[in-house]
Design a protein around this motif. Sequence first.
Motif, PDB file in Angstrom:
ATOM      1  N   THR A  46       0.826  -1.259  -0.009  1.00  0.00           N
ATOM      2  CA  THR A  46       0.075   0.113  -0.109  1.00  0.00           C
ATOM      3  C   THR A  46       0.889   1.251  -0.086  1.00  0.00           C
ATOM      4  O   THR A  46       1.743   1.546   0.802  1.00  0.00           O
ATOM      5  CB  THR A  46      -0.906   0.070   1.117  1.00  0.00           C
ATOM      6  OG1 THR A  46      -1.858  -1.210   1.130  1.00  0.00           O
ATOM      7  CG2 THR A  46      -1.860   1.208   1.253  1.00  0.00           C
ATOM      8  N   VAL A  47       0.335   2.141  -0.922  1.00  0.00           N
ATOM      9  CA  VAL A  47       1.171   3.480  -1.115  1.00  0.00           C
ATOM     10  C   VAL A  47       0.012   4.391  -0.552  1.00  0.00           C
ATOM     11  O   VAL A  47      -1.052   4.498  -1.421  1.00  0.00           O
ATOM     12  CB  VAL A  47       1.898   3.965  -2.404  1.00  0.00           C
ATOM     13  CG1 VAL A  47       2.334   5.232  -2.464  1.00  0.00           C
ATOM     14  CG2 VAL A  47       3.033   2.989  -2.595  1.00  0.00           C
ATOM     15  N   LEU A  48       0.259   5.228   0.249  1.00  0.00           N
ATOM     16  CA  LEU A  48      -0.830   6.290   0.585  1.00  0.00           C
ATOM     17  C   LEU A  48      -0.705   7.563  -0.267  1.00  0.00           C
ATOM     18  O   LEU A  48       0.786   7.783  -0.470  1.00  0.00           O
ATOM     19  CB  LEU A  48      -0.731   6.581   2.235  1.00  0.00           C
ATOM     20  CG  LEU A  48      -1.351   5.260   3.004  1.00  0.00           C
ATOM     21  CD1 LEU A  48      -1.075   5.699   4.602  1.00  0.00           C
ATOM     22  CD2 LEU A  48      -2.707   4.637   2.778  1.00  0.00           C
ATOM     23  N   PRO A  49      -1.582   8.435  -0.249  1.00  0.00           N
ATOM     24  CA  PRO A  49      -1.251   9.673  -1.053  1.00  0.00           C
ATOM     25  C   PRO A  49      -0.203  10.591  -0.124  1.00  0.00           C
ATOM     26  O   PRO A  49       0.278  11.314  -0.998  1.00  0.00           O
ATOM     27  CB  PRO A  49      -2.756  10.283  -0.796  1.00  0.00           C
ATOM     28  CG  PRO A  49      -3.740   9.217  -0.453  1.00  0.00           C
ATOM     29  CD  PRO A  49      -2.845   8.351   0.309  1.00  0.00           C
ATOM     30  N   THR A  50      -0.127  10.403   0.906  1.00  0.00           N
ATOM     31  CA  THR A  50       1.065  11.203   1.496  1.00  0.00           C
ATOM     32  C   THR A  50       2.464  10.591   1.127  1.00  0.00           C
ATOM     33  O   THR A  50       3.544  11.458   1.355  1.00  0.00           O
ATOM     34  CB  THR A  50       1.043  11.121   2.986  1.00  0.00           C
ATOM     35  OG1 THR A  50       1.030   9.722   3.302  1.00  0.00           O
ATOM     36  CG2 THR A  50      -0.291  11.492   3.814  1.00  0.00           C
ATOM     37  N   GLU A  52       3.631   7.853   1.934  1.00  0.00           N
ATOM     38  CA  GLU A  52       3.848   6.780   3.164  1.00  0.00           C
ATOM     39  C   GLU A  52       3.724   5.300   2.190  1.00  0.00           C
ATOM     40  O   GLU A  52       2.664   4.990   1.856  1.00  0.00           O
ATOM     41  CB  GLU A  52       2.851   6.658   4.090  1.00  0.00           C
ATOM     42  CG  GLU A  52       3.157   6.066   5.436  1.00  0.00           C
ATOM     43  CD  GLU A  52       2.200   5.669   6.524  1.00  0.00           C
ATOM     44  OE1 GLU A  52       1.990   4.679   7.056  1.00  0.00           O
ATOM     45  OE2 GLU A  52       1.602   6.775   6.736  1.00  0.00           O
TER      46      GLU A  52
END
Lengths: 175, 422
Positions: A46-50, A52
């Motif tokens: 998972t890659v978050l929009p931030t 991270e």
Amino acid sequence: MFKPAVSPCLAGLLLACAASASSATSGAPSLGEPLTLAVLAGIELTVLPTGEGLPAGVGSVAEGAALYQQHCQACHGPEGQGGMNGDLVGGVGSLATAAPKKTVNSYWPYATIAFDYIRRAMPYTAPGSLGADEVYAIVAYLLSRDDVVPEDAVLDAEGLAAVKMPNAEGFYPGE
Amino acid sequence: MDDTTLVPVAGNGLLPLRALNRRQILTGLGAGALALPSAALAAGGRPSWMQGAGAGMRGYGTPSPAETVSRVAIASQPGTTGSGASRTPLAALEGTITPSGLHFERHHSGVPPIDPAAHRLHIHGLVERPLAFSLEALERYPLVTQLRFLECSGNSAANLAAPEAPDLDVATLHGLVSQSEWVGVPLSVLLEEAGLKPGAAWVIAEGADAAAMSRSVPLAKALDDAIVALYQNGERLRPENGYPMRLFLPNYEGNMSVKWLRRLKVTDQPAMAKDETSKYTELMPDGRAAQFTFTMGVKSVITRPSKGYGLGAHGIYPITGLAWSGQGEIRRVEVSADGGRSWADAALEGPGGPGAMARFRMPWLWQGQPATLVSRATDSTGARQPTRDMLVQARGAQSFYHYNGQQRWQVSAAGDVRNSYV
């Protein structure tokens, strides 16, 4: 022999304490096996929009052009358009027209989504086969097709998370 | 015979519900109508199958060889076999349960051949104890049972997107909905075991398919009625429905009930995954898009008569179909035979309950008159199924997902049926 129940909390075993508390409330057995950091690192996608979740690595538009030709063009067309499995670029500014064209560049609100998705699912026939550098490069190449990043762009985690997509403000919560 | 049974209760021949019990009721000319082989009839008192012992027992039964029902409109992206959908043959089925083998499919990279012994469900992120669960472990938790519809939010979209009513049958138009009895472990129990940390607000679910299909689920839903489903209609999940375990989120758009569930990551924000931005968002005429539209709206569709299931002899026909709502229980289905000028209440059947489908039935006297058949459902929140015009007005023709407009079937004097917007 009678043994008084010793609360694991008293014994200072915080984890065991919390676990027994949870099964006490739900009445369910606690059968989950602890996950090690090594296992977690191996399955995390998972890659978050931030930003991270973005891995270390770096890739340029120029590298991406060659990688795109090799791994993606057969299905998504030359330069990201005109292939049999949908256009990835183009259509910027078309969303409010009678013929909206939804692509990575015209519709997706964050560039991080492209990294997340391409790493997890593409190329369709060999997902997971691209390294982090290669994914950065391909994303940079796709973004450059609509001047979202310049032709000489080189993207890493920080650079990718900082990209401002044309449709960044285009979504609102529906419920 | 009670003659008031034939006094219409609404325009163009809708009859009182007791007419459903009449012996002369007709079933119409179905696409799958049986033509009796003359040899069987010629056998008179003792057909061939009574002249010798029948087949023996077998391990796993299958439908009669005389039955040809199957999923329809199976389509995949060019060059692929697993990026696409198949649809439930709604008109060929009765009652409210979809046989597992006919449950609609929507895959993004095919059906993975998972070894159940090697599969794990991982829970991590904002939790006290990251955990892995085997199928064997999950089997030992208390199970809950839910009779629920599951609908792809892209269901019926052709009726919104196409400017003219597409000449399609009910399964092709609306067959991305099915109903099963789902049995599984409440997700709240597993999250409780892992222990939520402060700030937890979303759960990002991921499948073990080649696309590692991923969706963000609000924590409140995960703690409410979400389950990790292990069984469908009494047996283990079918591979195409998530074997050996899937997330099941009652009333929410089907894509979120992530199949082949492998990972749940608890976060403070949604992932903005490809399938909650690029897809499964509704583009409005002003160019902005509604996102995180989870709940399926109130909907009904007449499954017979419908295209391919027309009328033959003049007489009494049951108009029948299915109704469902993600917002509440189905309370009422009205049927019209005159394009919506007049309506009558249909009989509701099935076990019902929130999130469950209802079958409706309405008797209709057809004497060769042209007709436009429509149904509209109302749920326990008072929400009533809108018309296509209302939806086009409200959100334009490009919004694609969550289209729950009323289906209109035009019946010709010859008894043929066509999809219609008017």
